[in-house]
Design a protein around this motif. Structure first.
Motif, short mmCIF file in Angstrom:
data_model
loop_
_atom_site.label_atom_id
_atom_site.label_comp_id
_atom_site.label_asym_id
_atom_site.label_seq_id
_atom_site.Cartn_x
_atom_site.Cartn_y
_atom_site.Cartn_z
N LYS A 56 82.36 38.14 -58.49
CA LYS A 56 83.71 37.63 -58.77
C LYS A 56 84.55 37.46 -57.50
N GLY A 57 83.97 37.79 -56.35
CA GLY A 57 84.71 37.66 -55.10
C GLY A 57 85.69 38.79 -54.86
N GLU A 58 85.52 39.90 -55.57
CA GLU A 58 86.42 41.05 -55.41
C GLU A 58 85.93 41.95 -54.27
N PRO A 59 86.79 42.86 -53.77
CA PRO A 59 86.38 43.74 -52.67
C PRO A 59 85.18 44.60 -53.03
N TYR A 60 84.38 44.91 -52.02
CA TYR A 60 83.19 45.73 -52.22
C TYR A 60 83.62 47.20 -52.23
N ALA A 80 74.57 40.65 -57.78
CA ALA A 80 75.64 39.65 -57.77
C ALA A 80 75.08 38.25 -57.94
N GLY A 81 73.94 37.98 -57.31
CA GLY A 81 73.31 36.67 -57.46
C GLY A 81 72.91 36.39 -58.90
N VAL A 82 72.43 37.42 -59.59
CA VAL A 82 72.06 37.24 -61.00
C VAL A 82 73.31 36.98 -61.85
#
Length: 377
Positions: A56-60, A80-82
């Protein structure tokens, strides 16, 4: 059909079988869960959270800014890719299916390593087992090994780590067999990249390369060649991990080579209640205690994760220093758990699962010990 064509057909059949077994196990395991979001291993939840946040582009971050270096990024990036590919439509089954693919690559890596060690013209043991025996036998054992099947179907970093580990080992072996410096350098670079990616997936692999290099320098007649290969690999490892190091320094203001869970891992093994099994029940109380201590001292939230890691690390080392006898006992229990022919997990304690694990593991253990003895030189 030529012998070479027949050999390739056997390899393809083994890989197809490996994928079919792992995919079937993944589907079976997912469907048998009463709660599809209940997991056999507690680490799974953190991988899914981090993977979904990355998608979702949120902080890690795991649970907010308190834990910015909680997990190495390799497996969460795959998750994340899945998520990005399938969205919220049965993501767990797709992640397990991806694990089946990775498990199949692991079987392929085992066969590649067997071919490299015993079949190639420049192999370390040119008088080893014949190609038509060594490679397929290694593949069959890896295909049917219950532990490898489980690592493919569970949502754990081992699914990605295993093929990366084998890539590192194969490239390292090929580098030592190379007849030219150019070839040795190329394989060393590839091995270093594979090792770096493996460390970013399972941080404990960081210790493997320097440990083996020390042994080679001490015991090998070709120590200078190994030093040259090792230097190139270590450089490639550093370059591969550099983005993670830079990101960690920006997050907490200090160099963190892997994660800030080293203290928790040490305390998991060295504490008054340690049994040799993993029990992270101390994590919550330690978190609350550090929060209270920081509040009393008026410390900012920045650096909390570093202080918590330091707290647990110091507590573990202090306890181990004061209780050396118990440390030795715990080490013995760890060894027993590592080489135990019975499964340790509570989810695999039925007699049917026990015998499946025993019958799959014992051949690997026996053949592995026999092979290690035969080729010890």
């Amino acid at each position: 059909m030529t012998r070479r064509g027949a050999s390739w057909l056997i390899i393809v059949l083994i890989l197809a079988t490996a994928f079919g077994v792992r995919l079937s196990a993944a589907v079976f395991w997912q469907r048998r869960q009463v709660d599809p979001w209940a997991f056999a291993m507690p680490d799974t939840h953190s991988y899914l959270i981090l993977g979904e946040q990355l998608a979702k582009g949120e902080p890690y971050e795991h649970g907010g800014r308190d834990f910015q270096i909680f997990r190495a990024p390799g497996y969460p990036l795959l998750v994340a890719g899945v998520f990005r590919t399938v969205g919220d439509e049965a993501p767990l089954l797709w992640i397990r299916a991806t694990g089946a693919v990775l498990g199949t690559l692991t079987v392929g890596g085992v066969m590649w390593l067997a071919h490299t060690l015993f079949v190639d013209p420049n192999a370390t043991h040119p008088n080893g087992p014949r190609a038509e025996v060594a490679v397929p036998m290694a593949g069959i054992l890896a295909t049917l090994y219950p532990g490898a099947i489980a690592m493919s179907m569970l949502v754990l970093a081992e699914a990605l780590f295993c093929p990366l580990m084998l890539l590192h080992l194969v490239c390292w072996a090929r580098a030592t067999q190379s007849g030219s410096m150019r070839s040795a350098t190329a394989w060393s670079l590839a091995g270093g990249v594979g090792a770096g990616l493996a460390i970013l997936t399972r941080p404990s692999w960081l210790l493997f390369t320097p440990f083996v290099l020390v042994l080679l320098v001490i015991f090998s007649r070709y120590r200078y060649r190994h030093i040259a290969i090792g230097a190139v690999m270590m450089m490639a490892i550093g370059v591969t991990m550099l983005p993670w190091w830079v990101r960690n320094y920006q997050a907490v203001g200090q160099f963190v080579p892997t994660t800030l869970q080293v203290g928790a891992s040490l305390y998991d093994g060295w504490n008054p209640n340690a049994t040799g099994a993993s029990d992270m029940s101390f994590a919550g109380p330690a978190y609350e205690a550090q929060k209270a201590e920081d509040a009393a001292a008026g410390l900012p939230e920045t650096g909390f994760e570093v202080r918590l890691d330091s707290r647990l690390r110091k507590a573990a080392i202090t306890w181990a220093t004061n209780n050396p006898g118990q440390v030795v006992q715990l080490a013995g229990r760890k060894v027993v758990r590592m080489w135990n022919v019975w499964p340790n997990s509570d989810d695999f304690q039925s007699w049917s699962m026990r015998w499946i694990v025993v019958l799959g593991y014992l051949p690997l253990l026996v053949f592995g010990m026999a092979g290690a003895w035969r080729w010890r030189r």
